[in-house]
Enzyme design. Structure first.
Site, PDB file in Angstrom:
ATOM      1  N   ARG A 161     -11.630  20.837  11.636  1.00  0.00           N
ATOM      2  CA  ARG A 161     -13.248  20.731  11.058  1.00  0.00           C
ATOM      3  C   ARG A 161     -13.933  20.483  12.677  1.00  0.00           C
ATOM      4  O   ARG A 161     -14.102  20.022  12.896  1.00  0.00           O
ATOM      5  CB  ARG A 161     -12.616  19.287  11.520  1.00  0.00           C
ATOM      6  CG  ARG A 161     -11.825  18.758  10.197  1.00  0.00           C
ATOM      7  CD  ARG A 161     -12.644  18.993   8.910  1.00  0.00           C
ATOM      8  NE  ARG A 161     -11.935  18.760   7.838  1.00  0.00           N
ATOM      9  CZ  ARG A 161     -10.736  19.650   6.916  1.00  0.00           C
ATOM     10  NH1 ARG A 161     -10.689  20.872   7.299  1.00  0.00           N
ATOM     11  NH2 ARG A 161     -10.230  19.752   6.739  1.00  0.00           N
ATOM     12  N   SER A 212     -13.900  11.210   5.076  1.00  0.00           N
ATOM     13  CA  SER A 212     -12.933  10.917   5.922  1.00  0.00           C
ATOM     14  C   SER A 212     -13.518  10.835   7.447  1.00  0.00           C
ATOM     15  O   SER A 212     -14.028  11.446   7.560  1.00  0.00           O
ATOM     16  CB  SER A 212     -11.850  12.116   6.006  1.00  0.00           C
ATOM     17  OG  SER A 212     -10.851  12.039   5.336  1.00  0.00           O
ATOM     18  N   GLU A 303     -14.347  11.972  12.515  1.00  0.00           N
ATOM     19  CA  GLU A 303     -15.225  13.655  12.308  1.00  0.00           C
ATOM     20  C   GLU A 303     -16.304  12.954  12.107  1.00  0.00           C
ATOM     21  O   GLU A 303     -17.605  14.535  11.995  1.00  0.00           O
ATOM     22  CB  GLU A 303     -14.777  13.312  10.592  1.00  0.00           C
ATOM     23  CG  GLU A 303     -14.244  14.664  10.249  1.00  0.00           C
ATOM     24  CD  GLU A 303     -13.915  15.123   9.244  1.00  0.00           C
ATOM     25  OE1 GLU A 303     -12.322  14.648   9.320  1.00  0.00           O
ATOM     26  OE2 GLU A 303     -14.004  15.212   7.989  1.00  0.00           O
TER      27      GLU A 303
HETATM   28  C1  LIG Z   1     -16.761  11.599  -0.645  1.00  0.00           C
HETATM   29  C2  LIG Z   1     -16.361  12.368  -0.057  1.00  0.00           C
HETATM   30  C3  LIG Z   1     -15.845  13.535  -0.095  1.00  0.00           C
HETATM   31  C4  LIG Z   1     -15.801  13.858   1.310  1.00  0.00           C
HETATM   32  N1  LIG Z   1     -14.261  15.119   1.503  1.00  0.00           N
HETATM   33  C5  LIG Z   1     -14.015  16.203   1.905  1.00  0.00           C
HETATM   34  C6  LIG Z   1     -13.006  16.825   1.772  1.00  0.00           C
HETATM   35  O1  LIG Z   1     -12.910  17.180   1.045  1.00  0.00           O
HETATM   36  N2  LIG Z   1     -13.262  18.034   3.171  1.00  0.00           N
HETATM   37  C7  LIG Z   1     -14.069  17.444   4.386  1.00  0.00           C
HETATM   38  O2  LIG Z   1     -13.624  18.947   5.355  1.00  0.00           O
HETATM   39  N3  LIG Z   1     -15.539  17.178   4.134  1.00  0.00           N
HETATM   40  C8  LIG Z   1     -15.334  16.288   2.947  1.00  0.00           C
HETATM   41  N4  LIG Z   1     -16.403  15.049   3.035  1.00  0.00           N
HETATM   42  C9  LIG Z   1     -17.497  15.880   4.317  1.00  0.00           C
HETATM   43  C10 LIG Z   1     -18.731  16.549   4.031  1.00  0.00           C
HETATM   44  O3  LIG Z   1     -18.496  16.373   2.657  1.00  0.00           O
HETATM   45  C11 LIG Z   1     -18.379  17.838   5.109  1.00  0.00           C
HETATM   46  O4  LIG Z   1     -18.133  16.894   6.200  1.00  0.00           O
HETATM   47  C12 LIG Z   1     -19.494  18.389   4.388  1.00  0.00           C
HETATM   48  O5  LIG Z   1     -19.713  19.451   4.675  1.00  0.00           O
HETATM   49  C13 LIG Z   1     -20.477  18.354   5.408  1.00  0.00           C
HETATM   50  O6  LIG Z   1     -21.807  19.192   4.808  1.00  0.00           O
HETATM   51  P1  LIG Z   1     -23.209  17.616   5.017  1.00  0.00           P
HETATM   52  O7  LIG Z   1     -24.466  19.170   4.865  1.00  0.00           O
HETATM   53  O8  LIG Z   1     -23.505  17.083   3.970  1.00  0.00           O
HETATM   54  O9  LIG Z   1     -23.732  17.642   6.664  1.00  0.00           O
HETATM   55  P2  LIG Z   1     -24.713  16.296   6.992  1.00  0.00           P
HETATM   56  O10 LIG Z   1     -23.745  15.036   7.154  1.00  0.00           O
HETATM   57  O11 LIG Z   1     -25.943  16.779   6.950  1.00  0.00           O
HETATM   58  O12 LIG Z   1     -24.714  16.865   8.540  1.00  0.00           O
HETATM   59  C14 LIG Z   1     -22.955  16.835   9.045  1.00  0.00           C
HETATM   60  C15 LIG Z   1     -23.185  17.615  10.286  1.00  0.00           C
HETATM   61  O13 LIG Z   1     -23.945  18.687  10.398  1.00  0.00           O
HETATM   62  C16 LIG Z   1     -25.313  18.352  11.528  1.00  0.00           C
HETATM   63  N5  LIG Z   1     -25.358  20.052  10.075  1.00  0.00           N
HETATM   64  C17 LIG Z   1     -25.753  19.941   8.857  1.00  0.00           C
HETATM   65  N6  LIG Z   1     -26.258  21.276   8.097  1.00  0.00           N
HETATM   66  C18 LIG Z   1     -26.549  21.898   9.635  1.00  0.00           C
HETATM   67  C19 LIG Z   1     -26.529  23.417   9.668  1.00  0.00           C
HETATM   68  N7  LIG Z   1     -27.290  24.511   8.975  1.00  0.00           N
HETATM   69  N8  LIG Z   1     -26.188  23.906  10.928  1.00  0.00           N
HETATM   70  C20 LIG Z   1     -25.552  23.068  11.475  1.00  0.00           C
HETATM   71  N9  LIG Z   1     -25.769  21.855  12.112  1.00  0.00           N
HETATM   72  C21 LIG Z   1     -25.964  21.091  10.707  1.00  0.00           C
HETATM   73  C22 LIG Z   1     -25.599  17.935  11.633  1.00  0.00           C
HETATM   74  O14 LIG Z   1     -26.801  17.184  12.160  1.00  0.00           O
HETATM   75  C23 LIG Z   1     -24.503  16.616  11.357  1.00  0.00           C
HETATM   76  O15 LIG Z   1     -23.940  16.499  12.975  1.00  0.00           O
HETATM   77  C24 LIG Z   1     -16.629  14.293   2.124  1.00  0.00           C
HETATM   78  C25 LIG Z   1     -17.239  13.534   2.545  1.00  0.00           C
HETATM   79  C26 LIG Z   1     -17.301  13.062   0.987  1.00  0.00           C
HETATM   80  C27 LIG Z   1     -19.170  11.836   1.254  1.00  0.00           C
END
Ligand SMILES: Cc1cc2nc3c(=O)[nH]c(=O)nc-3n(C[C@H](O)[C@H](O)[C@H](O)COP(=O)(O)OP(=O)(O)OC[C@H]3O[C@@H](n4cnc5c(N)ncnc54)[C@H](O)[C@@H]3O)c2cc1C
Length: 316
Positions: A161, A212, A303
């Site tokens: 992560r 998580s 996380e």
């Molecule tokens: C129901 C559910 C299930 C999930 N299951 C999993 C799983 O199985 N495994 C897992 O790993 N995660 C899981 N997650 C967490 C999440 O989906 C991941 O962490 C996902 O990769 C976050 O991406 P995002 O675009 O939504 O990031 P955001 O929530 O928009 O941002 C998260 C962080 O990343 C930064 N960020 C966003 N885009 C960029 C970019 N282009 N460059 C640099 N920084 C950036 C943001 O500033 C912020 O600090 C789950 C979430 C939910 C709601």
């Protein structure tokens, strides 16, 4: 050209659904627009924040006092040995697209919400796979110089992560080249469907959670590791124990602070049951950490990215 909007509520842009407004808000549909947004923030002396799919974010009730930039560049291109995708591409849509192209390697990631950029930054993963394992190269925009830079996989420092892009908030992921294997589209689609079915069986809804909440901690207590393995009949991965199991050991499933709750379905999901404040979510997280520490001796680490909180609010 970007349009600067003011006082835009951010909770609807996150799956957790808490938090106040952005002072300024802009959407970046191209690299030029991303640069323009960062220049605007610099000229006005504003902090900037990046928003992907908002699926791993908790925003403070006060909101964010600067410019929030939502990444919407999402072009996806097929390459002979994989795909190149822009950071705003939806990860699960990308998994389906790769399957349709007969490109294998992304199947364990099906159903993880959010953008490719967010996934690369946090090295998102599930069922033994992670995005870092298939990244061949990541292109970033350095927010300080506004220059592009590319990092081959071995320089991305992918770990559980985490990545160099998480360690350095000045590096904005703008695209990634993923190395995938050719295989029969039908077989890949079946694997994708199997992953989605496995996730659906756990009934974990996207809305009201950020996935998580805590990382699975490295545990050095041999007795605890053995107890986990005996009880669960699985080997711990790299000395890590699922945070959800530890939270259950402390008897915290369904614990509430106001409208924030430890999910009755999955102890590592802290959910907004409706109208929760970030303060309540934070308080619940604090309580969970303290009680898990008291019950098991293990320190949990978030996380979920937390934006707009004062450092003392995040302590404990
Ligand atoms: C129901 C559910 C299930 C999930 N299951 C999993 C799983 O199985 N495994 C897992 O790993 N995660 C899981 N997650 C967490 C999440 O989906 C991941 O962490 C996902 O990769 C976050 O991406 P995002 O675009 O939504 O990031 P955001 O929530 O928009 O941002 C998260 C962080 O990343 C930064 N960020 C966003 N885009 C960029 C970019 N282009 N460059 C640099 N920084 C950036 C943001 O500033 C912020 O600090 C789950 C979430 C939910 C709601």
């Amino acid at each position: 050209m970007i349009t600067l909007k003011e006082q835009i509520p951010l909770a609807p842009f996150t799956t957790l659904g808490v938090g106040g407004p952005a002072r300024y808000f802009a959407e970046a549909r191209s690299l030029d627009e991303l640069r323009e947004a960062l220049k605007t923030a610099r000229e006005r002396g504003l902090p900037w924040y990046l928003l992907g799919g908002g699926s791993n974010l908790m925003i403070s009730d006060r909101g964010l006092p600067g410019l929030v930039v939502r990444m919407l560049c999402d072009a996806v291109q097929r390459l002979p040995d994989g795909v190149r995708a822009e950071a705003g591409a939806d990860l699960t849509a990308l998994v389906h697209q790769a399957a349709d192209w007969g490109l294998a390697g992304l199947e364990p990631l099906a159903g993880i919400p959010g953008s490719l950029g967010g996934a690369v930054r946090g090295n998102a993963g599930a069922y033994g796979g992670s995005i870092g394992e298939v990244c061949a190269e990541v292109t970033v925009l350095d927010a300080r110089s506004l220059e592009l830079a590319s990092f081959p996989a071995e320089e991305c420092r992918f770990s559980y992560r985490s990545s160099r892009f998480k360690a350095d908030a000045g590096l904005i992921v703008v695209a990634a080249r993923l190395r995938l294997q050719t295989a029969a589209a039908e077989e890949i689609r079946e694997q994708v469907a199997a992953t989605l079915a496995r996730r659906a069986a756990r009934h974990l809804a996207c809305s009201g959670s950020a996935g998580s909440f805590f990382m699975n901690p490295l545990v050095h207590d041999r007795a605890l590791l053995e107890r986990f393995e005996r009880e669960q009949q699985v080997r711990s991965r790299e000395g890590r124990i699922p945070a959800g199991w530890l939270i259950d050991q402390a008897g915290l499933r369904s614990l509430r602070v106001g409208a924030a709750q430890v999910s009755p379905r999955h102890a590592n999901y802290l959910v907004n049951t409706g109208g929760a404040s970030a303060r309540e979510m934070l308080e619940l997280a604090r309580l969970v950490k303290a009680r898990v520490k008291a019950a098991t001796g293990v320190e949990l680490m978030e996380e979920v990215s937390r934006l707009g909180f004062a450092p003392d609010e995040l302590e404990g």
